[in-house]
Design an enzyme around this catalytic site. Structure first.
Site, PDB file in Angstrom:
ATOM      1  N   PRO A 133       0.744  43.372  65.079  1.00 11.10           N
ATOM      2  CG  PRO A 133      -0.994  43.238  66.641  1.00 11.10           C
ATOM      3  CD  PRO A 133       0.477  42.973  66.473  1.00 11.10           C
ATOM      4  CB  CYS A 134       1.104  47.634  62.018  1.00  9.07           C
ATOM      5  SG  CYS A 134       1.472  46.638  60.571  1.00  9.07           S
ATOM      6  CG  HIS A 135      -3.691  43.955  60.903  1.00  7.41           C
ATOM      7  ND1 HIS A 135      -2.578  43.245  61.313  1.00  7.41           N
ATOM      8  CD2 HIS A 135      -4.770  43.339  61.446  1.00  7.41           C
ATOM      9  CE1 HIS A 135      -2.971  42.233  62.065  1.00  7.41           C
ATOM     10  NE2 HIS A 135      -4.302  42.265  62.162  1.00  7.41           N
TER      11      HIS A 135
END
Length: 166
Positions: A133-135
């Site tokens: 989950p880089c967001h």
């Protein structure tokens, strides 16, 4: 090692390509995403619409987009980056749905407080969007900055997860 296989699937945020090899899921890219594989590279992978791991990943993504899943339970292969990138990607996996960190916080967590730009570059090169989950990484002060799949998608993912302030 098993060759890469691919599956294309639709999501509410646009079509994505999933990739897997003998070790696990190794890619998830939106069409047109920065830092993704080239169309020619994707075409070189075996199209396997019946690959069990890719079908499982697609099903978990659909459950995520309908709010039925907040974590993914898939084997991942993050070995296609540098040691530093891999450490950043592993740290991203520790950020729970609905939570966020700044690039600076992530750098401090990795005991590299002066490496904020390097952390940002590694986050941007994450090969398995959404699942890793880089967001959930925001700019200082909580700004929606950079996302290889587009800031609009980043905002939509955070909103889907119930992130406060989005």
């Amino acid at each position: 090692m098993k060759p890469w296989s691919r599956l294309r699937t639709d999501t509410p945020l646009g079509p994505i390509t999933l990739a897997a090899n003998g070790l696990g899921v190794c890619g998830l890219w939106f069409d047109g995403q920065r830092h993704g594989p080239s169309p020619a590279q994707i075409q070189s992978w075996t199209h396997t619409p019946d690959e069990p791991l890719l079908l499982q990943a697609a099903a978990q993504l659909q459950a995520y987009f309908t709010g039925q899943r907040h974590r993914f339970d898939l084997p991942l292969d993050l070995s296609h980056g540098t040691t530093f990138q891999q450490s950043v990607w592993q740290a991203l996996l520790q950020i729970d749905s609905g939570q966020s960190q700044s690039y600076g916080d992530l750098a401090k967590h990795l005991n590299k407080p002066k490496a904020v730009r390097a952390v940002g570059a590694a986050v941007g090169r994450n090969p398995i969007s959404i699942i890793v989950p880089c967001h959930r990484i925001l700019g200082a002060g909580g700004q929606l900055t950079g996302y290889a799949g587009g800031v609009g998608r980043k905002e939509a993912l955070l909103r889907l997860e119930g992130h406060p302030g989005i």
